[in-house]
Design an enzyme around this catalytic site. Structure first.
Site, PDB file in Angstrom:
ATOM      1  N   LYS A  77      -2.747  -1.188  18.172  1.00 60.10           N
ATOM      2  CA  LYS A  77      -2.446  -0.241  17.081  1.00 60.10           C
ATOM      3  C   LYS A  77      -3.127   1.100  17.336  1.00 60.10           C
ATOM      4  O   LYS A  77      -2.536   2.168  17.146  1.00 60.10           O
ATOM      5  CB  LYS A  77      -2.917  -0.802  15.732  1.00 60.10           C
ATOM      6  CG  LYS A  77      -2.136  -2.036  15.290  1.00 60.10           C
ATOM      7  CD  LYS A  77      -2.653  -2.563  13.963  1.00 60.10           C
ATOM      8  CE  LYS A  77      -1.930  -3.853  13.603  1.00 60.10           C
ATOM      9  NZ  LYS A  77      -2.545  -4.543  12.482  1.00 60.10           N
ATOM     10  N   GLU A  93      -4.914   1.292  -4.347  1.00 59.33           N
ATOM     11  CA  GLU A  93      -3.694   2.078  -4.079  1.00 59.33           C
ATOM     12  C   GLU A  93      -2.532   1.424  -4.812  1.00 59.33           C
ATOM     13  O   GLU A  93      -2.572   0.235  -5.087  1.00 59.33           O
ATOM     14  CB  GLU A  93      -3.430   2.181  -2.573  1.00 59.33           C
ATOM     15  CG  GLU A  93      -3.471   0.859  -1.814  1.00 59.33           C
ATOM     16  CD  GLU A  93      -2.319  -0.061  -2.101  1.00 59.33           C
ATOM     17  OE1 GLU A  93      -1.228   0.466  -2.366  1.00 59.33           O
ATOM     18  OE2 GLU A  93      -2.492  -1.291  -2.052  1.00 59.33           O
ATOM     19  N   LEU A  99       0.816   2.114  -3.707  1.00 62.73           N
ATOM     20  CA  LEU A  99       2.014   2.517  -2.962  1.00 62.73           C
ATOM     21  C   LEU A  99       2.937   1.337  -2.672  1.00 62.73           C
ATOM     22  O   LEU A  99       2.518   0.187  -2.596  1.00 62.73           O
ATOM     23  CB  LEU A  99       1.632   3.221  -1.660  1.00 62.73           C
ATOM     24  CG  LEU A  99       0.732   2.518  -0.658  1.00 62.73           C
ATOM     25  CD1 LEU A  99       1.521   1.625   0.263  1.00 62.73           C
ATOM     26  CD2 LEU A  99      -0.011   3.580   0.132  1.00 62.73           C
ATOM     27  N   ARG A 100       4.205   1.685  -2.523  1.00 58.49           N
ATOM     28  CA  ARG A 100       5.221   0.694  -2.180  1.00 58.49           C
ATOM     29  C   ARG A 100       5.603   0.862  -0.724  1.00 58.49           C
ATOM     30  O   ARG A 100       5.676   1.983  -0.234  1.00 58.49           O
ATOM     31  CB  ARG A 100       6.491   0.884  -3.031  1.00 58.49           C
ATOM     32  CG  ARG A 100       6.297   0.623  -4.498  1.00 58.49           C
ATOM     33  CD  ARG A 100       7.352   1.317  -5.314  1.00 58.49           C
ATOM     34  NE  ARG A 100       7.296   2.763  -5.096  1.00 58.49           N
ATOM     35  CZ  ARG A 100       8.214   3.628  -5.509  1.00 58.49           C
ATOM     36  NH1 ARG A 100       9.272   3.213  -6.157  1.00 58.49           N
ATOM     37  NH2 ARG A 100       8.087   4.922  -5.273  1.00 58.49           N
ATOM     38  N   GLY A 112       9.228 -10.597  -2.948  1.00 60.23           N
ATOM     39  CA  GLY A 112       8.504 -11.016  -1.747  1.00 60.23           C
ATOM     40  C   GLY A 112       7.581  -9.890  -1.332  1.00 60.23           C
ATOM     41  O   GLY A 112       7.195  -9.056  -2.146  1.00 60.23           O
ATOM     42  N   CYS A 146       2.544  -7.921  -1.181  1.00 59.15           N
ATOM     43  CA  CYS A 146       1.720  -7.691  -2.384  1.00 59.15           C
ATOM     44  C   CYS A 146       1.973  -8.662  -3.528  1.00 59.15           C
ATOM     45  O   CYS A 146       1.075  -9.400  -3.923  1.00 59.15           O
ATOM     46  CB  CYS A 146       1.930  -6.267  -2.871  1.00 59.15           C
ATOM     47  SG  CYS A 146       1.232  -5.070  -1.745  1.00 59.15           S
TER      48      CYS A 146
HETATM   49  C1  UDX Z   1       4.561  -3.377  -4.805  1.00 64.77           C
HETATM   50  C2  UDX Z   1       4.254  -2.398  -5.968  1.00 64.77           C
HETATM   51  O1  UDX Z   1       5.463  -1.810  -6.430  1.00 64.77           O
HETATM   52  C3  UDX Z   1       3.259  -1.311  -5.519  1.00 64.77           C
HETATM   53  O2  UDX Z   1       2.909  -0.501  -6.622  1.00 64.77           O
HETATM   54  C4  UDX Z   1       2.015  -2.029  -4.975  1.00 64.77           C
HETATM   55  O3  UDX Z   1       1.054  -1.095  -4.524  1.00 64.77           O
HETATM   56  C5  UDX Z   1       2.391  -2.956  -3.850  1.00 64.77           C
HETATM   57  O4  UDX Z   1       3.351  -3.913  -4.317  1.00 64.77           O
HETATM   58  P1  UDX Z   1       6.153  -3.366  -2.662  1.00 64.77           P
HETATM   59  O5  UDX Z   1       5.671  -4.768  -2.427  1.00 64.77           O
HETATM   60  O6  UDX Z   1       6.209  -2.419  -1.521  1.00 64.77           O
HETATM   61  O7  UDX Z   1       5.241  -2.652  -3.787  1.00 64.77           O
HETATM   62  O8  UDX Z   1       7.636  -3.475  -3.223  1.00 64.77           O
HETATM   63  P2  UDX Z   1       8.439  -3.246  -4.576  1.00 64.77           P
HETATM   64  O9  UDX Z   1       9.424  -2.187  -4.359  1.00 64.77           O
HETATM   65  O10 UDX Z   1       7.568  -3.146  -5.752  1.00 64.77           O
HETATM   66  O11 UDX Z   1       9.238  -4.646  -4.631  1.00 64.77           O
HETATM   67  C6  UDX Z   1       8.573  -5.905  -4.569  1.00 64.77           C
HETATM   68  C7  UDX Z   1       9.564  -7.044  -4.551  1.00 64.77           C
HETATM   69  O12 UDX Z   1      10.165  -7.219  -5.815  1.00 64.77           O
HETATM   70  C8  UDX Z   1      10.722  -6.848  -3.574  1.00 64.77           C
HETATM   71  O13 UDX Z   1      10.996  -8.088  -2.946  1.00 64.77           O
HETATM   72  C9  UDX Z   1      11.874  -6.427  -4.446  1.00 64.77           C
HETATM   73  O14 UDX Z   1      13.116  -6.748  -3.898  1.00 64.77           O
HETATM   74  C10 UDX Z   1      11.582  -7.235  -5.714  1.00 64.77           C
HETATM   75  N1  UDX Z   1      12.131  -6.646  -6.955  1.00 64.77           N
HETATM   76  C11 UDX Z   1      11.680  -5.441  -7.399  1.00 64.77           C
HETATM   77  C12 UDX Z   1      13.052  -7.365  -7.691  1.00 64.77           C
HETATM   78  O15 UDX Z   1      13.470  -8.465  -7.305  1.00 64.77           O
HETATM   79  N2  UDX Z   1      13.504  -6.833  -8.879  1.00 64.77           N
HETATM   80  C13 UDX Z   1      13.065  -5.648  -9.357  1.00 64.77           C
HETATM   81  O16 UDX Z   1      13.525  -5.252 -10.446  1.00 64.77           O
HETATM   82  C14 UDX Z   1      12.132  -4.915  -8.585  1.00 64.77           C
END
Ligand code: UDX
Length: 468
Positions: free
Chosen positions: A35, A150, A152-153, A294, A297
């Site tokens: 990395k 944090e 962030l997504r 999934g 996080c």
């Molecule tokens: C998440 C949080 O949003 C973020 O604030 C935190 O810092 C890290 O975890 P992330 O895991 O990148 O971010 O994805 P996110 O866009 O939140 O989606 C998480 C999962 O939930 C995905 O698998 C998504 O497909 C699912 N999801 C999300 C749903 O099934 N329905 C929804 O309405 C929203």
């Protein structure tokens, strides 16, 4: 000011590039030489919109460097952000050894007054344990230890790091006051970058107006920086992150549970949640039903919070139900395949393996779980993802019969059903009329409720999740 970022994953590398861009001397410290070499060559070691651009800019200006060596990194450093991984162990507890090891190693070379900022997602109490560890092993070192989770997504890690909806900073408000002021000033500097940086980064610039305007992609931009900041106790900051993620997971499982009722009574989950979400107290976000959540996080954070609740003897039933509903969504999708194909066994195509669109990450991907289940049931499974081939092949090492196709036509060719398992925007643009003609039987399950059902119904026997 010299800032060290320990751990260069989504959280660490996004932050590091923005610090470098803000003019700070920034060092990424990571134990993984591969990395480090990739970063030093001016690239990101994973796919994230805008990140290659910022890494390359940081390396070219000389503000960003990467190393595996603690001594080099920590020499004369003022602040060290802890962004290392905290993977889940088999019991569901988080493995915190990377946090403790890195803070211990760093403290060997840290100068007096060093400010540690814990950025990784951790169970409540981790900061207090890290503080004790430093005091025991390095009794002469004067240091501050803060927590700044944090939010962030993945897929929008850069944007979310620039547009901070909220800045939470936990510490000992009396003893850490100066350190708190310094760290908030750094976040404010990143915040002030948004107007110039956003227009400049290819792939992000095209959305600039949406981010900067009032059109809703991000809503907090008009808020003065100081109003976004919340200074808290160390333990409160640790809880804010994990409790937020568990709550969002709860919203998703709630929507999924109701989608299963919609299937039985003939209602449409999207109509129901549009109406429910119109209540400002509830909101529409994270009420999208589908295959479930999934990623690196949500599953980890819900399980982590369940563990903390158990550790302190507090009831966790509501979160156990969140996980149970989530696990079951994959079974429900499989049942939909079986129903549409009337129990016949043949080729099934699966579109999407990443846990969501915009990322190559397949950690805890519901799609990968679905693919394994289908393969275990004897279907021959063909799969495609626009970004996650490498990760998928590792996940499916023990499933040599599952074929990763390079071409979407192969997913449809001779299949008895196709499942849309990840919400990649490009799947919306497919020529479904043509693709349906390649199939043996025209069955489709949109397990993300993501493509207009009226289009799919024209060419396929269709099933959504709570949408019929
Ligand atoms: C998440 C949080 O949003 C973020 O604030 C935190 O810092 C890290 O975890 P992330 O895991 O990148 O971010 O994805 P996110 O866009 O939140 O989606 C998480 C999962 O939930 C995905 O698998 C998504 O497909 C699912 N999801 C999300 C749903 O099934 N329905 C929804 O309405 C929203």
């Amino acid at each position: 000011m010299k800032i060290v970022i320990i751990g260069s994953g989504y959280v660490g590398l996004s932050l590091a590039t923005l610090l470098a861009r803000s003019g700070y001397q920034t060092v990424c410290l990571d134990v993984d030489k591969r990395k480090v070499d990739i970063i030093n060559s001016g690239k990101s070691h994973f796919f994230e919109i805008g990140l290659d651009y910022l890494v390359s800019q940081g390396i070219n200006t000389g503000n960003l460097t990467a190393t595996t060596d603690y001594q080099t990194a920590m020499k004369d450093a003022n602040i060290a952000f802890l962004c290392v991984g905290t993977p889940t162990t088999e019991t569901g507890a988080l493995n915190l050894s990377f946090i403790y090891d890195s803070v211990n190693q760093a403290s060997k070379y840290a100068k007096d007054g060093i400010i540690y900022v814990q950025r990784s997602t951790v169970p409540v109490g981790t900061g207090a344990k890290a503080i004790n560890l430093i005091k025991e092993n390095h009794p002469k070192l004067r240091f501050h230890y803060l927590s700044s989770p944090e939010f962030l997504r993945e897929g929008s890690a850069v944007i979310d790091s620039i547009f901070q909806d909220r800045v939470v900073l936990g510490g000992d408000i009396e003893n850490d006051e100066n350190a708190i002021v310094k760290v908030l000033a750094i976040f404010e500097k990143i915040d002030s970058l948004k107007h110039e940086v956003i227009h400049e980064i290819p792939d992000i610039a095209k959305f600039a107006d949406a981010y900067l305007g009032n059109s809703g992609a991000k809503t907090s931009n008009g808020t003065p920086f100081k109003d976004k900041c919340q200074v808290t106790k160390l333990e409160s900051a640790e809880l804010i992150k994990i409790v937020s993620n568990a709550f969002l997971s709860l919203k998703i499982s709630y929507a999924n549970m109701i989608s299963n009722l919609c299937d039985k009574v003939g209602a449409d989950i999207n109509e129901v949640m549009k109406g429910v979400g119109a209540d400002n107290r509830i909101g529409r976000a994270f009420l999208y039903a589908g295959l479930g959540f999934g990623g690196g996080c949500f599953p980890k954070d819900v399980k982590g919070l369940i563990n903390s609740l158990a550790e302190y003897d507090v009831d966790s039933d509501i979160l156990n139900a969140v996980m149970e509903i989530n696990n079951n969504q994959v079974n429900i999708a499989v049942e939909k395949v079986k129903k549409l194909t009337k129990g016949s066994i043949g080729k099934i195509g699966v579109l999407g393996t990443a846990f969501k669109q915009g990322t190559s990450d397949t950690r805890e991907s519901q799609s990968i779980k679905l693919i394994k289940k289908l393969a275990d049931l004897g279907y021959s499974v063909s799969i495609f993802d626009p970004q996650a081939k490498e990760e998928t092949e590792v996940d499916l090492e023990k499933y040599p019969s599952v074929v990763f196709e390079e071409n979407i036509e192969e997913i449809f060719k001779d299949s008895i059903a196709v499942v849309i398992a990840t919400d990649w925007p490009e799947f919306k643009l497919l020529d479904f009329e043509h693709l349906s003609k390649l199939m043996k039987e025209n069955n489709i399950v949109d397990a993300r409720n993501f493509i207009d059902k009226t289009i799919l119904k024209k060419y396929f026997n269709y099933s959504g999740m709570g949408v019929s």
